[in-house]
Design a protein around this motif. Sequence first.
Motif, PDB file in Angstrom:
ATOM      1  N   ASN A   1      80.378  25.834 -50.254  1.00 17.14           N
ATOM      2  CA  ASN A   1      81.128  25.178 -51.335  1.00 17.14           C
ATOM      3  C   ASN A   1      82.626  25.229 -51.079  1.00 17.14           C
ATOM      4  O   ASN A   1      83.358  24.255 -51.296  1.00 17.14           O
ATOM      5  N   LYS A   2      83.105  26.386 -50.605  1.00 15.65           N
ATOM      6  CA  LYS A   2      84.528  26.533 -50.330  1.00 15.65           C
ATOM      7  C   LYS A   2      84.991  25.625 -49.191  1.00 15.65           C
ATOM      8  O   LYS A   2      86.134  25.156 -49.168  1.00 15.65           O
ATOM      9  N   LEU A   3      84.095  25.362 -48.240  1.00 10.33           N
ATOM     10  CA  LEU A   3      84.415  24.503 -47.108  1.00 10.33           C
ATOM     11  C   LEU A   3      84.176  23.027 -47.410  1.00 10.33           C
ATOM     12  O   LEU A   3      84.460  22.164 -46.572  1.00 10.33           O
ATOM     13  N   GLY A   4      83.632  22.757 -48.601  1.00 12.94           N
ATOM     14  CA  GLY A   4      83.363  21.378 -48.978  1.00 12.94           C
ATOM     15  C   GLY A   4      82.221  20.759 -48.208  1.00 12.94           C
ATOM     16  O   GLY A   4      82.192  19.544 -47.974  1.00 12.94           O
ATOM     17  N   ARG A   5      81.265  21.575 -47.810  1.00 19.52           N
ATOM     18  CA  ARG A   5      80.122  21.088 -47.043  1.00 19.52           C
ATOM     19  C   ARG A   5      78.834  21.294 -47.823  1.00 19.52           C
ATOM     20  O   ARG A   5      78.695  22.253 -48.585  1.00 19.52           O
ATOM     21  N   ASN A   6      77.902  20.386 -47.591  1.00 20.25           N
ATOM     22  CA  ASN A   6      76.588  20.557 -48.198  1.00 20.25           C
ATOM     23  C   ASN A   6      75.807  21.620 -47.430  1.00 20.25           C
ATOM     24  O   ASN A   6      75.838  21.660 -46.205  1.00 20.25           O
ATOM     25  N   GLU A   7      75.132  22.459 -48.170  1.00 22.65           N
ATOM     26  CA  GLU A   7      74.336  23.491 -47.531  1.00 22.65           C
ATOM     27  C   GLU A   7      73.096  22.864 -46.908  1.00 22.65           C
ATOM     28  O   GLU A   7      72.341  22.151 -47.558  1.00 22.65           O
ATOM     29  N   LYS A   8      72.894  23.132 -45.635  1.00 26.78           N
ATOM     30  CA  LYS A   8      71.768  22.549 -44.905  1.00 26.78           C
ATOM     31  C   LYS A   8      70.802  23.646 -44.514  1.00 26.78           C
ATOM     32  O   LYS A   8      71.141  24.538 -43.755  1.00 26.78           O
ATOM     33  N   LYS A   9      69.601  23.593 -45.051  1.00 30.82           N
ATOM     34  CA  LYS A   9      68.628  24.651 -44.787  1.00 30.82           C
ATOM     35  C   LYS A   9      67.487  24.209 -43.877  1.00 30.82           C
ATOM     36  O   LYS A   9      66.823  25.032 -43.282  1.00 30.82           O
ATOM     37  N   LYS A  10      67.259  22.893 -43.795  1.00 35.66           N
ATOM     38  CA  LYS A  10      66.115  22.414 -43.033  1.00 35.66           C
ATOM     39  C   LYS A  10      66.585  21.586 -41.839  1.00 35.66           C
ATOM     40  O   LYS A  10      67.677  21.027 -41.827  1.00 35.66           O
ATOM     41  N   ASN A  11      65.697  21.507 -40.856  1.00 36.16           N
ATOM     42  CA  ASN A  11      65.930  20.683 -39.672  1.00 36.16           C
ATOM     43  C   ASN A  11      67.209  21.070 -38.922  1.00 36.16           C
ATOM     44  O   ASN A  11      67.918  20.220 -38.397  1.00 36.16           O
ATOM     45  N   VAL A  12      67.485  22.364 -38.905  1.00 32.23           N
ATOM     46  CA  VAL A  12      68.637  22.847 -38.149  1.00 32.23           C
ATOM     47  C   VAL A  12      68.176  23.183 -36.736  1.00 32.23           C
ATOM     48  O   VAL A  12      67.276  23.999 -36.543  1.00 32.23           O
ATOM     49  N   THR A  13      68.755  22.549 -35.752  1.00 29.71           N
ATOM     50  CA  THR A  13      68.360  22.778 -34.359  1.00 29.71           C
ATOM     51  C   THR A  13      69.578  23.170 -33.532  1.00 29.71           C
ATOM     52  O   THR A  13      70.702  22.746 -33.812  1.00 29.71           O
ATOM     53  N   LEU A  14      69.341  23.970 -32.521  1.00 31.75           N
ATOM     54  CA  LEU A  14      70.414  24.343 -31.616  1.00 31.75           C
ATOM     55  C   LEU A  14      70.813  23.151 -30.754  1.00 31.75           C
ATOM     56  O   LEU A  14      69.975  22.328 -30.392  1.00 31.75           O
ATOM     57  N   PRO A  15      72.082  23.039 -30.432  1.00 33.30           N
ATOM     58  CA  PRO A  15      72.517  21.919 -29.572  1.00 33.30           C
ATOM     59  C   PRO A  15      71.948  22.069 -28.164  1.00 33.30           C
ATOM     60  O   PRO A  15      71.735  23.175 -27.685  1.00 33.30           O
ATOM     61  N   ARG A  16      71.706  20.960 -27.522  1.00 31.41           N
ATOM     62  CA  ARG A  16      71.254  20.957 -26.136  1.00 31.41           C
ATOM     63  C   ARG A  16      72.407  20.437 -25.282  1.00 31.41           C
ATOM     64  O   ARG A  16      72.829  19.294 -25.426  1.00 31.41           O
ATOM     65  N   TRP A  17      72.915  21.307 -24.407  1.00 31.09           N
ATOM     66  CA  TRP A  17      74.069  20.940 -23.606  1.00 31.09           C
ATOM     67  C   TRP A  17      73.638  20.166 -22.365  1.00 31.09           C
ATOM     68  O   TRP A  17      72.633  20.484 -21.730  1.00 31.09           O
ATOM     69  N   GLU A  18      74.401  19.156 -22.017  1.00 31.78           N
ATOM     70  CA  GLU A  18      74.106  18.370 -20.827  1.00 31.78           C
ATOM     71  C   GLU A  18      74.395  19.165 -19.553  1.00 31.78           C
ATOM     72  O   GLU A  18      73.732  18.991 -18.534  1.00 31.78           O
ATOM     73  N   GLU A  19      75.393  20.032 -19.600  1.00 28.88           N
ATOM     74  CA  GLU A  19      75.766  20.828 -18.439  1.00 28.88           C
ATOM     75  C   GLU A  19      75.659  22.312 -18.777  1.00 28.88           C
ATOM     76  O   GLU A  19      76.015  22.738 -19.874  1.00 28.88           O
ATOM     77  N   ASN A  20      75.162  23.093 -17.830  1.00 30.24           N
ATOM     78  CA  ASN A  20      75.050  24.545 -17.993  1.00 30.24           C
ATOM     79  C   ASN A  20      75.613  25.230 -16.749  1.00 30.24           C
ATOM     80  O   ASN A  20      74.872  25.810 -15.945  1.00 30.24           O
ATOM     81  N   PRO A  21      76.932  25.182 -16.567  1.00 31.67           N
ATOM     82  CA  PRO A  21      77.531  25.718 -15.336  1.00 31.67           C
ATOM     83  C   PRO A  21      77.336  27.221 -15.171  1.00 31.67           C
ATOM     84  O   PRO A  21      77.425  27.732 -14.054  1.00 31.67           O
ATOM     85  N   GLN A  22      77.050  27.916 -16.260  1.00 32.48           N
ATOM     86  CA  GLN A  22      76.877  29.370 -16.160  1.00 32.48           C
ATOM     87  C   GLN A  22      75.682  29.747 -15.289  1.00 32.48           C
ATOM     88  O   GLN A  22      75.627  30.860 -14.746  1.00 32.48           O
ATOM     89  N   TYR A  23      74.730  28.822 -15.132  1.00 31.00           N
ATOM     90  CA  TYR A  23      73.557  29.102 -14.304  1.00 31.00           C
ATOM     91  C   TYR A  23      73.799  28.775 -12.822  1.00 31.00           C
ATOM     92  O   TYR A  23      72.962  29.108 -11.979  1.00 31.00           O
ATOM     93  N   ASP A  24      74.932  28.141 -12.528  1.00 28.42           N
ATOM     94  CA  ASP A  24      75.208  27.759 -11.141  1.00 28.42           C
ATOM     95  C   ASP A  24      75.737  28.925 -10.317  1.00 28.42           C
ATOM     96  O   ASP A  24      75.670  28.912  -9.083  1.00 28.42           O
ATOM     97  N   VAL A  25      76.296  29.938 -10.988  1.00 33.42           N
ATOM     98  CA  VAL A  25      76.891  31.065 -10.275  1.00 33.42           C
ATOM     99  C   VAL A  25      75.802  31.872  -9.571  1.00 33.42           C
ATOM    100  O   VAL A  25      74.858  32.351 -10.205  1.00 33.42           O
ATOM    101  N   LEU A  26      75.916  31.973  -8.266  1.00 38.38           N
ATOM    102  CA  LEU A  26      74.964  32.723  -7.425  1.00 38.38           C
ATOM    103  C   LEU A  26      73.525  32.202  -7.552  1.00 38.38           C
ATOM    104  O   LEU A  26      72.568  32.939  -7.309  1.00 38.38           O
TER     105      LEU A  26
END
Length: 233
Positions: A19-44
């Motif tokens: 409420n303080k941030l002026g955003r609607n509270e979202k409880k359903k269908n929350v998914t983690l973002p899928r990144w196109e690049e994952n450079p952290q896995y390229d090391v070694l």
Amino acid sequence: MRQTGEVTNRDSFLRHLSNKLGRNEKKKNVTLPRWEENPQYDVLEGASQNELVEVFKQAAEKVDVNVFETTIKDSGKTLRKVLQDYGESVSIRTDDERFERCGLTPILEEYGTHVWKPNEESIKIAEQSGVGITFSDYTLAESATVALTTSRGKGRSVSLLPKTYIALIPKSTIVPRLTQVTDFIHTEYQETNDISSCIKFISGPSNSADIELSFVVGVHGPIKVTYIVIEDY
């Protein structure tokens, strides 16, 4: 038994924050973002275990840590040499079955090494000990870091309070970097719904340069650290 905490008033807190941030509270269908690049896995990526050990040794040299390589058969001889070099009369170790598996228990008993127990006496012994000894649970090649989980038999004080520290590192625990360790911890939590109360990441002796830009060793922990890499497969 591991103590568990209880989260209270979470929903009301998040609702108030939304409420303080002026955003609607979202409880359903929350998914983690899928990144196109994952450079952290390229090391070694694709590095063999022997190559990871070499990277680990080079990183350890940069943080002033001595590294010994040995086998399970000769691990007792190597540990004895390091203890003799340290020359400390009081030592403490975690209660870890890997000491017995590697045949190190008789040597540590010979040195009168105290086995950690979750009580005030062990904390006091750790404070007075010249050497703390643990096995590494996860090991990061990129930064020469040992990661230690915490349980009733593996108190934080063992690696923190003694003047010097010895980390026994099964070669199979060495991975490229923090990326793989966090993946392991996340997967384990998903499978068991349980996680260590504290996971410590140790990269060499304790040091600090944030006081008048003067480099000081031993401010927050051991002043000397030795890693013993054990061929375990």
